[in-house]
Design an enzyme around this catalytic site. Structure first.
Site, PDB file in Angstrom:
ATOM      1  N   ALA A 174       0.824  -1.229   0.000  1.00 23.36           N
ATOM      2  CA  ALA A 174       0.000   0.000   0.000  1.00 23.36           C
ATOM      3  C   ALA A 174       0.854   1.274   0.000  1.00 23.36           C
ATOM      4  CB  ALA A 174      -0.930   0.002   1.213  1.00 23.36           C
ATOM      5  N   ARG A 198       7.777  -0.316   3.944  1.00 20.76           N
ATOM      6  CA  ARG A 198       8.046   1.109   4.286  1.00 20.76           C
ATOM      7  C   ARG A 198       6.887   1.673   5.099  1.00 20.76           C
ATOM      8  NH1 ARG A 198       9.417   3.073  -1.708  1.00 20.76           N
ATOM      9  NH2 ARG A 198       7.925   1.411  -2.093  1.00 20.76           N
ATOM     10  N   TYR A 235       9.548 -13.058 -14.194  1.00 21.75           N
ATOM     11  CA  TYR A 235       8.439 -12.189 -13.766  1.00 21.75           C
ATOM     12  C   TYR A 235       7.135 -12.688 -14.375  1.00 21.75           C
ATOM     13  CZ  TYR A 235       5.268  -8.297 -13.190  1.00 21.75           C
ATOM     14  OH  TYR A 235       4.158  -7.538 -12.875  1.00 21.75           O
ATOM     15  N   PRO A 257      -3.262  -5.630 -15.121  1.00 24.98           N
ATOM     16  CA  PRO A 257      -2.959  -4.444 -15.905  1.00 24.98           C
ATOM     17  C   PRO A 257      -1.856  -4.665 -16.931  1.00 24.98           C
ATOM     18  CG  PRO A 257      -2.729  -4.063 -13.518  1.00 24.98           C
ATOM     19  CD  PRO A 257      -2.781  -5.533 -13.746  1.00 24.98           C
ATOM     20  N   THR A 275       4.315   3.590 -12.293  1.00 24.61           N
ATOM     21  CA  THR A 275       4.447   3.648 -10.832  1.00 24.61           C
ATOM     22  C   THR A 275       5.945   3.544 -10.518  1.00 24.61           C
ATOM     23  OG1 THR A 275       4.361   1.245 -10.717  1.00 24.61           O
ATOM     24  CG2 THR A 275       2.236   2.413 -10.567  1.00 24.61           C
ATOM     25  N   PHE A 328       7.269   0.829 -10.189  1.00 26.09           N
ATOM     26  CA  PHE A 328       7.561  -0.533 -10.635  1.00 26.09           C
ATOM     27  C   PHE A 328       8.858  -0.629 -11.439  1.00 26.09           C
ATOM     28  CE2 PHE A 328       6.282  -4.821 -11.703  1.00 26.09           C
ATOM     29  CZ  PHE A 328       6.881  -5.055 -12.926  1.00 26.09           C
TER      30      PHE A 328
HETATM   31  N1  LIG Z   1       3.418  -1.156 -12.839  1.00 23.79           N
HETATM   32  C1  LIG Z   1       3.057  -2.015 -13.778  1.00 23.79           C
HETATM   33  O1  LIG Z   1       3.314  -1.822 -14.995  1.00 23.79           O
HETATM   34  C2  LIG Z   1       2.322  -3.249 -13.409  1.00 23.79           C
HETATM   35  C3  LIG Z   1       2.319  -3.735 -12.105  1.00 23.79           C
HETATM   36  N2  LIG Z   1       1.645  -4.896 -11.824  1.00 23.79           N
HETATM   37  C4  LIG Z   1       1.634  -5.423 -10.468  1.00 23.79           C
HETATM   38  O2  LIG Z   1       0.989  -4.466  -9.625  1.00 23.79           O
HETATM   39  C5  LIG Z   1       1.423  -4.657  -8.276  1.00 23.79           C
HETATM   40  C6  LIG Z   1       1.794  -3.313  -7.685  1.00 23.79           C
HETATM   41  O3  LIG Z   1       2.901  -2.792  -8.416  1.00 23.79           O
HETATM   42  P1  LIG Z   1       3.085  -1.213  -8.671  1.00 23.79           P
HETATM   43  O4  LIG Z   1       2.132  -0.448  -7.825  1.00 23.79           O
HETATM   44  O5  LIG Z   1       3.116  -0.972 -10.129  1.00 23.79           O
HETATM   45  O6  LIG Z   1       4.581  -1.020  -8.144  1.00 23.79           O
HETATM   46  P2  LIG Z   1       5.217  -0.167  -6.957  1.00 23.79           P
HETATM   47  O7  LIG Z   1       6.656  -0.543  -6.949  1.00 23.79           O
HETATM   48  O8  LIG Z   1       4.826   1.260  -7.073  1.00 23.79           O
HETATM   49  O9  LIG Z   1       4.510  -0.755  -5.624  1.00 23.79           O
HETATM   50  C7  LIG Z   1       4.836  -2.032  -5.179  1.00 23.79           C
HETATM   51  C8  LIG Z   1       4.327  -2.180  -3.756  1.00 23.79           C
HETATM   52  O10 LIG Z   1       4.627  -3.500  -3.316  1.00 23.79           O
HETATM   53  C9  LIG Z   1       5.250  -3.411  -2.051  1.00 23.79           C
HETATM   54  N3  LIG Z   1       6.170  -4.531  -1.834  1.00 23.79           N
HETATM   55  C10 LIG Z   1       7.194  -4.928  -2.624  1.00 23.79           C
HETATM   56  N4  LIG Z   1       7.834  -5.974  -2.057  1.00 23.79           N
HETATM   57  C11 LIG Z   1       7.197  -6.208  -0.869  1.00 23.79           C
HETATM   58  C12 LIG Z   1       7.390  -7.143   0.178  1.00 23.79           C
HETATM   59  N5  LIG Z   1       8.369  -8.038   0.153  1.00 23.79           N
HETATM   60  N6  LIG Z   1       6.545  -7.112   1.234  1.00 23.79           N
HETATM   61  C13 LIG Z   1       5.540  -6.210   1.277  1.00 23.79           C
HETATM   62  N7  LIG Z   1       5.288  -5.294   0.309  1.00 23.79           N
HETATM   63  C14 LIG Z   1       6.131  -5.303  -0.740  1.00 23.79           C
HETATM   64  C15 LIG Z   1       5.997  -2.074  -2.039  1.00 23.79           C
HETATM   65  O11 LIG Z   1       6.083  -1.596  -0.705  1.00 23.79           O
HETATM   66  P3  LIG Z   1       7.436  -1.568   0.177  1.00 23.79           P
HETATM   67  O12 LIG Z   1       8.593  -1.373  -0.755  1.00 23.79           O
HETATM   68  O13 LIG Z   1       7.176  -0.376   1.087  1.00 23.79           O
HETATM   69  O14 LIG Z   1       7.450  -2.881   0.894  1.00 23.79           O
HETATM   70  C16 LIG Z   1       5.000  -1.203  -2.803  1.00 23.79           C
HETATM   71  O15 LIG Z   1       4.037  -0.667  -1.916  1.00 23.79           O
HETATM   72  C17 LIG Z   1       2.588  -5.653  -8.372  1.00 23.79           C
HETATM   73  O16 LIG Z   1       2.107  -6.943  -8.007  1.00 23.79           O
HETATM   74  C18 LIG Z   1       2.960  -5.652  -9.857  1.00 23.79           C
HETATM   75  O17 LIG Z   1       3.522  -6.874 -10.277  1.00 23.79           O
HETATM   76  C19 LIG Z   1       0.946  -5.601 -12.777  1.00 23.79           C
HETATM   77  C20 LIG Z   1       0.913  -5.134 -14.066  1.00 23.79           C
HETATM   78  C21 LIG Z   1       1.583  -3.934 -14.457  1.00 23.79           C
HETATM   79  C1  LIG Z   2       2.844  -5.450 -17.366  1.00 22.83           C
HETATM   80  C2  LIG Z   2       3.558  -5.752 -16.083  1.00 22.83           C
HETATM   81  O1  LIG Z   2       3.183  -6.561 -15.268  1.00 22.83           O
HETATM   82  C3  LIG Z   2       4.812  -5.116 -15.842  1.00 22.83           C
HETATM   83  N1  LIG Z   2       4.751  -3.717 -15.966  1.00 22.83           N
HETATM   84  C4  LIG Z   2       5.799  -5.693 -16.833  1.00 22.83           C
HETATM   85  O2  LIG Z   2       6.826  -5.086 -17.052  1.00 22.83           O
HETATM   86  O3  LIG Z   2       5.542  -6.779 -17.291  1.00 22.83           O
END
Ligand SMILES: NC(=O)C1=CN([C@@H]2O[C@H](COP(=O)(O)OP(=O)(O)OC[C@H]3O[C@@H](n4cnc5c(N)ncnc54)[C@H](OP(=O)(O)O)[C@@H]3O)[C@@H](O)[C@H]2O)C=CC1
Ligand SMILES: CC(=O)[C@H](N)C(=O)O
Length: 255
Positions: free
Chosen positions: A12, A37, A155, A185, A190, A192
Site C-alpha cells: 500500500a 516502508r 516475472y 494491468p 508507478t 515498478f
Molecule cells: N506497474 C506495472 O506496470 C504493473 C504492475 N503490476 C503489479 O501491480 C502490483 C503493484 O505494483 P506497482 O504499484 O506498479 O509497483 P510499486 O513498486 O509502485 O509498488 C509495489 C508495492 O509493493 C510493495 N512490496 C514490494 N515488495 C514487498 C514485500 N516483500 N513485502 C511487502 N510489500 C512489498 C511495495 O512496498 P514496500 O517497498 O514499502 O514494501 C510497494 O508498496 C505488483 O504486483 C505488480 O507486479 C501488474 C501489471 C503492471
Molecule cells: C505489465 C507488467 O506486469 C509489468 N509492468 C511488466 O513489465 O511486465
C-alpha cells in the site's frame, strides 16, 4: 468499525496499492495497510483519516516472511481481522535479462514476493473469511500473466502462477461465498520500473516514453469496480491495457 467494511491492501506504500487506499477510503472502507516502508503508510494514514474519516491500521510487513505474516496477523486486534476485501497487490520485478544471463537472486525475490508472499497472506486471511462465509480476494496479476515478452521470463512466470492460483482459489472458496478476482494491468507508470531497474530512473523513464501508460488510479478504479459488484456478480478476470499497448511485447521497446 461498526457497519463499515474493511479492506486489507498489501503493497500500500506506493503505486497501485497507494491508489487503492485512497479510493477505498473515499468509499468509506476502513483500511488495513501493509508494506515494508511503514513510515510511508503512517504518513498516508494521517492524510486519508483527515480527508475521509475512516479508521486505518498500518503494519510493517515483508510478505516474503512466512512466519512474520502469520505472527502479524495473529497479533492484530480482533476487529482488524474482519476483512471484507483482501487486495494481494505487493509485487515487483527485478531485472530484464534473458534467462541464460538472469540473476538467480532476482529470480528468488520475484518468486518469494509475487507468488509465495501472495500465498502466505491469503493463507492467513482466508480462514477468517471462511468462518464468516463472506469475503473477496483480489489478486493483482498482469498482462504478463497472460502473455510473455522478451527477457520477462521469471516475472511473467510468477504472474502466470497468480493467474492459475486465482482460478484455483475461486474453486476452493466458492462453497464459503468468497469471491476471487484477478485484475491484470498492462503498463502502469508507478515505482515498478524504478524497482525493476534497481534505482536507474533514466532507464525506468524510457519505458513509458512515446505512449500513455495506465496510471495507478486507472487500475485502482478497476479494482474498485470489481470489489463493488453486487453479491450475485463476480468479476473473475479484468484485463486492462493502455490503448497504445496492443500486447505485452510492445511494453518493452528495449532490444
Ligand atoms: N506497474 C506495472 O506496470 C504493473 C504492475 N503490476 C503489479 O501491480 C502490483 C503493484 O505494483 P506497482 O504499484 O506498479 O509497483 P510499486 O513498486 O509502485 O509498488 C509495489 C508495492 O509493493 C510493495 N512490496 C514490494 N515488495 C514487498 C514485500 N516483500 N513485502 C511487502 N510489500 C512489498 C511495495 O512496498 P514496500 O517497498 O514499502 O514494501 C510497494 O508498496 C505488483 O504486483 C505488480 O507486479 C501488474 C501489471 C503492471
Ligand atoms: C505489465 C507488467 O506486469 C509489468 N509492468 C511488466 O513489465 O511486465
Amino acid at each position: 468499525m461498526l457497519g463499515m467494511k474493511t479492506v486489507f491492501i498489501t503493497g500500500a506504500s506506493s503505486g497501485i496499492g497507494f491508489a487503492c487506499a485512497e479510493i477505498f477510503a473515499r468509499e468509506k472502507y476502513n483500511l488495513l495497510l501493509a508494506s515494508r516502508r511503514v513510515d510511508r503508510l503512517h504518513a498516508m494514514a494521517t492524510d486519508l483519516q483527515n480527508k475521509y474519516g475512516v479508521q486505518i491500521h498500518a503494519i510493517g510487513l515483508d510478505v516474503r516472511d512466512k512466519n512474520l505474516v502469520q505472527k502479524v496477523w495473529n497479533e492484530l486486534p480482533e476487529n482488524w481481522k474482519v476483512i471484507d476485501v483482501l487486495i494481494n497487490n505487493a509485487g515487483l520485478s527485478q531485472g530484464l535479462e534473458p534467462i541464460q544471463e538472469g540473476n538467480t537472486d532476482d529470480w528468488d525475490r520475484m518468486i518469494d514476493t509475487n507468488l509465495k508472499g501472495l500465498l502466505y497472506v491469503t493463507r492467513a486471511v482466508a480462514p477468517a473469511m471462511q468462518e464468516r462465509k463472506t469475503g473477496h480476494i483480489i489478486n493483482i496479476g498482469s498482462i504478463a500473466g497472460k502473455e510473455v515478452y522478451p527477457n520477462g521470463n521469471v516475472y511473467c512466470s510468477t504472474k502466470h502462477a497468480v493467474d492459475a492460483l486465482t482460478k484455483a482459489m475461486r474453486i476452493d472458496l466458492l462453497p464459503y461465498n468468497i469471491k476471487v478476482t484477478s485484475v491484470d494491468p498492462g503498463a502502469v507508470e508507478t515505482e515498478f520500473s524504478v524497482v525493476r531497474f534497481k534505482g536507474d530512473r533514466e532507464r525506468a523513464k524510457k519505458v513509458y516514453e512515446g505512449f500513455t501508460p495506465l496510471s495507478a488510479e486507472d487500475v485502482a478504479e478497476a479494482i474498485w469496480f470489481a470489489a463493488s459488484r453486487p453479491p450475485h456478480v463476480n468479476v473473475n478476470d479484468l484485463l486492462l491495457m493502455p490503448t497504445a499497448q496492443a500486447t505485452s511485447t510492445l511494453f518493452h521497446k528495449e532490444p
